[in-house]
Write a protein that holds these residues in place. Sequence first.
Motif, PDB file in Angstrom:
ATOM      1  N   PRO A  82       0.832  -1.208   0.000  1.00  0.00           N
ATOM      2  CA  PRO A  82       0.000   0.000   0.000  1.00  0.00           C
ATOM      3  C   PRO A  82       0.864   1.255   0.000  1.00  0.00           C
ATOM      4  O   PRO A  82       1.918   1.303   0.633  1.00  0.00           O
ATOM      5  CB  PRO A  82      -0.799  -0.129   1.304  1.00  0.00           C
ATOM      6  CG  PRO A  82      -0.773  -1.581   1.630  1.00  0.00           C
ATOM      7  CD  PRO A  82       0.545  -2.095   1.136  1.00  0.00           C
ATOM      8  N   ARG A  83       0.409   2.260  -0.732  1.00  0.00           N
ATOM      9  CA  ARG A  83       1.124   3.523  -0.775  1.00  0.00           C
ATOM     10  C   ARG A  83       0.631   4.447   0.329  1.00  0.00           C
ATOM     11  O   ARG A  83      -0.401   4.214   0.955  1.00  0.00           O
ATOM     12  CB  ARG A  83       0.917   4.175  -2.141  1.00  0.00           C
ATOM     13  CG  ARG A  83       1.587   3.423  -3.276  1.00  0.00           C
ATOM     14  CD  ARG A  83       1.135   3.931  -4.633  1.00  0.00           C
ATOM     15  NE  ARG A  83      -0.280   3.655  -4.868  1.00  0.00           N
ATOM     16  CZ  ARG A  83      -0.902   3.916  -6.012  1.00  0.00           C
ATOM     17  NH1 ARG A  83      -0.236   4.471  -7.009  1.00  0.00           N
ATOM     18  NH2 ARG A  83      -2.172   3.629  -6.169  1.00  0.00           N
ATOM     19  N   HIS A  84       1.377   5.522   0.543  1.00  0.00           N
ATOM     20  CA  HIS A  84       1.003   6.555   1.518  1.00  0.00           C
ATOM     21  C   HIS A  84       0.738   7.842   0.746  1.00  0.00           C
ATOM     22  O   HIS A  84       1.659   8.403   0.134  1.00  0.00           O
ATOM     23  CB  HIS A  84       2.104   6.765   2.547  1.00  0.00           C
ATOM     24  CG  HIS A  84       2.397   5.560   3.376  1.00  0.00           C
ATOM     25  ND1 HIS A  84       3.285   4.586   2.982  1.00  0.00           N
ATOM     26  CD2 HIS A  84       1.884   5.157   4.569  1.00  0.00           C
ATOM     27  CE1 HIS A  84       3.332   3.648   3.904  1.00  0.00           C
ATOM     28  NE2 HIS A  84       2.483   3.952   4.872  1.00  0.00           N
ATOM     29  N   ILE A  85      -0.506   8.283   0.768  1.00  0.00           N
ATOM     30  CA  ILE A  85      -0.925   9.471   0.026  1.00  0.00           C
ATOM     31  C   ILE A  85      -1.346  10.544   1.023  1.00  0.00           C
ATOM     32  O   ILE A  85      -2.261  10.324   1.834  1.00  0.00           O
ATOM     33  CB  ILE A  85      -2.097   9.143  -0.912  1.00  0.00           C
ATOM     34  CG1 ILE A  85      -1.698   8.037  -1.894  1.00  0.00           C
ATOM     35  CG2 ILE A  85      -2.564  10.393  -1.649  1.00  0.00           C
ATOM     36  CD1 ILE A  85      -2.870   7.392  -2.594  1.00  0.00           C
ATOM     37  N   ALA A  86      -0.661  11.666   1.003  1.00  0.00           N
ATOM     38  CA  ALA A  86      -1.059  12.790   1.859  1.00  0.00           C
ATOM     39  C   ALA A  86      -2.166  13.575   1.171  1.00  0.00           C
ATOM     40  O   ALA A  86      -2.099  13.820  -0.041  1.00  0.00           O
ATOM     41  CB  ALA A  86       0.136  13.688   2.140  1.00  0.00           C
ATOM     42  N   ILE A 100       6.180   9.114   1.592  1.00  0.00           N
ATOM     43  CA  ILE A 100       4.961   9.710   1.051  1.00  0.00           C
ATOM     44  C   ILE A 100       5.044   9.676  -0.470  1.00  0.00           C
ATOM     45  O   ILE A 100       5.960  10.238  -1.074  1.00  0.00           O
ATOM     46  CB  ILE A 100       4.769  11.160   1.540  1.00  0.00           C
ATOM     47  CG1 ILE A 100       4.703  11.217   3.063  1.00  0.00           C
ATOM     48  CG2 ILE A 100       3.518  11.768   0.919  1.00  0.00           C
ATOM     49  CD1 ILE A 100       3.508  10.519   3.673  1.00  0.00           C
ATOM     50  N   ASP A 101       4.094   9.006  -1.105  1.00  0.00           N
ATOM     51  CA  ASP A 101       4.140   8.814  -2.552  1.00  0.00           C
ATOM     52  C   ASP A 101       3.531   9.962  -3.349  1.00  0.00           C
ATOM     53  O   ASP A 101       3.959  10.239  -4.466  1.00  0.00           O
ATOM     54  CB  ASP A 101       3.411   7.514  -2.922  1.00  0.00           C
ATOM     55  CG  ASP A 101       4.092   6.299  -2.329  1.00  0.00           C
ATOM     56  OD1 ASP A 101       5.061   5.810  -2.935  1.00  0.00           O
ATOM     57  OD2 ASP A 101       3.676   5.842  -1.250  1.00  0.00           O
ATOM     58  N   ARG A 102       2.516  10.606  -2.795  1.00  0.00           N
ATOM     59  CA  ARG A 102       1.841  11.702  -3.496  1.00  0.00           C
ATOM     60  C   ARG A 102       1.267  12.651  -2.449  1.00  0.00           C
ATOM     61  O   ARG A 102       0.844  12.217  -1.374  1.00  0.00           O
ATOM     62  CB  ARG A 102       0.712  11.151  -4.380  1.00  0.00           C
ATOM     63  CG  ARG A 102       0.084  12.150  -5.321  1.00  0.00           C
ATOM     64  CD  ARG A 102       0.984  12.527  -6.475  1.00  0.00           C
ATOM     65  NE  ARG A 102       1.230  11.403  -7.365  1.00  0.00           N
ATOM     66  CZ  ARG A 102       0.480  11.116  -8.427  1.00  0.00           C
ATOM     67  NH1 ARG A 102      -0.567  11.854  -8.730  1.00  0.00           N
ATOM     68  NH2 ARG A 102       0.796  10.103  -9.214  1.00  0.00           N
ATOM     69  N   TRP A 127      -2.947   3.950   2.115  1.00  0.00           N
ATOM     70  CA  TRP A 127      -3.112   4.811   3.288  1.00  0.00           C
ATOM     71  C   TRP A 127      -3.273   6.269   2.843  1.00  0.00           C
ATOM     72  O   TRP A 127      -2.527   6.741   1.992  1.00  0.00           O
ATOM     73  CB  TRP A 127      -1.907   4.716   4.203  1.00  0.00           C
ATOM     74  CG  TRP A 127      -1.759   3.436   4.960  1.00  0.00           C
ATOM     75  CD1 TRP A 127      -0.855   2.434   4.722  1.00  0.00           C
ATOM     76  CD2 TRP A 127      -2.522   3.023   6.093  1.00  0.00           C
ATOM     77  NE1 TRP A 127      -1.019   1.419   5.628  1.00  0.00           N
ATOM     78  CE2 TRP A 127      -2.030   1.749   6.492  1.00  0.00           C
ATOM     79  CE3 TRP A 127      -3.571   3.583   6.808  1.00  0.00           C
ATOM     80  CZ2 TRP A 127      -2.549   1.041   7.573  1.00  0.00           C
ATOM     81  CZ3 TRP A 127      -4.092   2.884   7.889  1.00  0.00           C
ATOM     82  CH2 TRP A 127      -3.591   1.640   8.266  1.00  0.00           C
ATOM     83  N   VAL A 128      -4.232   6.956   3.444  1.00  0.00           N
ATOM     84  CA  VAL A 128      -4.423   8.389   3.208  1.00  0.00           C
ATOM     85  C   VAL A 128      -4.118   9.122   4.508  1.00  0.00           C
ATOM     86  O   VAL A 128      -4.704   8.820   5.554  1.00  0.00           O
ATOM     87  CB  VAL A 128      -5.855   8.707   2.741  1.00  0.00           C
ATOM     88  CG1 VAL A 128      -6.035  10.215   2.571  1.00  0.00           C
ATOM     89  CG2 VAL A 128      -6.156   7.992   1.428  1.00  0.00           C
ATOM     90  N   LEU A 129      -3.185  10.061   4.441  1.00  0.00           N
ATOM     91  CA  LEU A 129      -2.814  10.860   5.604  1.00  0.00           C
ATOM     92  C   LEU A 129      -3.384  12.262   5.415  1.00  0.00           C
ATOM     93  O   LEU A 129      -2.885  13.040   4.602  1.00  0.00           O
ATOM     94  CB  LEU A 129      -1.291  10.940   5.764  1.00  0.00           C
ATOM     95  CG  LEU A 129      -0.559   9.664   6.172  1.00  0.00           C
ATOM     96  CD1 LEU A 129      -0.350   8.727   4.981  1.00  0.00           C
ATOM     97  CD2 LEU A 129       0.794  10.003   6.798  1.00  0.00           C
ATOM     98  N   LEU A 131       6.013  12.263  11.107  1.00  0.00           N
ATOM     99  CA  LEU A 131       5.490  11.377  10.064  1.00  0.00           C
ATOM    100  C   LEU A 131       6.001   9.956  10.244  1.00  0.00           C
ATOM    101  O   LEU A 131       5.248   8.983  10.104  1.00  0.00           O
ATOM    102  CB  LEU A 131       5.884  11.910   8.691  1.00  0.00           C
ATOM    103  CG  LEU A 131       5.081  13.102   8.169  1.00  0.00           C
ATOM    104  CD1 LEU A 131       5.720  13.657   6.904  1.00  0.00           C
ATOM    105  CD2 LEU A 131       3.637  12.703   7.891  1.00  0.00           C
ATOM    106  N   ASP A 132       7.282   9.814  10.548  1.00  0.00           N
ATOM    107  CA  ASP A 132       7.842   8.483  10.773  1.00  0.00           C
ATOM    108  C   ASP A 132       7.141   7.784  11.929  1.00  0.00           C
ATOM    109  O   ASP A 132       6.808   6.598  11.841  1.00  0.00           O
ATOM    110  CB  ASP A 132       9.343   8.577  11.064  1.00  0.00           C
ATOM    111  CG  ASP A 132      10.175   8.749   9.809  1.00  0.00           C
ATOM    112  OD1 ASP A 132       9.760   8.247   8.742  1.00  0.00           O
ATOM    113  OD2 ASP A 132      11.238   9.382   9.884  1.00  0.00           O
ATOM    114  N   ALA A 133       6.927   8.513  13.031  1.00  0.00           N
ATOM    115  CA  ALA A 133       6.274   7.917  14.192  1.00  0.00           C
ATOM    116  C   ALA A 133       4.868   7.438  13.846  1.00  0.00           C
ATOM    117  O   ALA A 133       4.449   6.346  14.252  1.00  0.00           O
ATOM    118  CB  ALA A 133       6.228   8.930  15.338  1.00  0.00           C
TER     119      ALA A 133
END
Length: 231
Positions: free
Chosen positions: A2-6, A47-49, A103-105, A119-121
Motif C-alpha cells: 500500500p502507498r502513503h498518500i497525503a 509519502i508517494d503523493r 493509506w491516506v494521511l 510522520l515516521d512515528a
Amino acid sequence: MPRHIALVPAAGSGSRFGAQMPKQYLPLAGRPLIHHALATLCAHPRIDRVVVVLAPEDLYWSGHDWSALGSRLMPVHCGGASRAASVRNGLWEIAGWARPDDWVLVHDAARPCLSAGMLDALIDALDNDDTGGLLAQRVADTLKRADAADRVEATVPRDGMWQAQTPQMFRLALLADALDRCPDVTDEASAIEALGLKPRLVAADAANLKVTWPEDMQLAELILRTRENRT
C-alpha cells in the motif's frame, strides 16, 4: 505494498482568522503558511503523493511558485463547503488511480510545523494497524467546561484526554465509507469512530500546532526558525 498518500484540505476561507486572504496563503517565515507542511510531506521518502484540495474558485494558488516541492505535489480544485466535504471530494478525485487499501494521511493546511520525525512515528505505529489512527497530544492542563455566560460550569477530568492533531491516517476505502456515512464530522477520526472502530492515538508534541488565531503565527515562525537553525 500500500502507498502513503497525503491529502491536505485547503479550501477554507480562514474567516475566524480575520485576514484579507485565506489563512493558508498568509506569509510565514518567508513562504505561504501552507508551503511548510507541503514541503515536509513532499520531501518525506515514504509519502508517494501529496494531494492539495483547493476551492474551485481559488485564485491564490497559481500566484505562487510551488516547483521546488517536486513532482509529488498534485493540486485539485474540488474543495467543498466544509473540511469533511473537501476530504471526501479529494478521495473521489484520487480514486481513479489510488487503491482501496492505500493509506491516506489527512493533514491540516494550517499545521505548518509538521516534521519528518512525526510522520515516521505515525507511519511506523500504524502501517500494520487494522484501523488507523492519528497524531495527538495528551492533555496536561486542567479542563473547564463553560456555561452560556462563559463562567465555569464544571471541571472536566483530564485522565485519558488527548488533543487531536493531524495527520490522521486511514485506508482510502474505509475513510471514504466513513465520511459517506458521517459527513458532518470535524475530523476524520470521528467518522471512523462512528463506525464503531477505535483509531489509535500516536503521541506527538505541542510543536505540531494549528494556526487558528493571529498570535499563533508568531509561535509557528519561532518553531520553524529554531528548527532551521539546528540544521
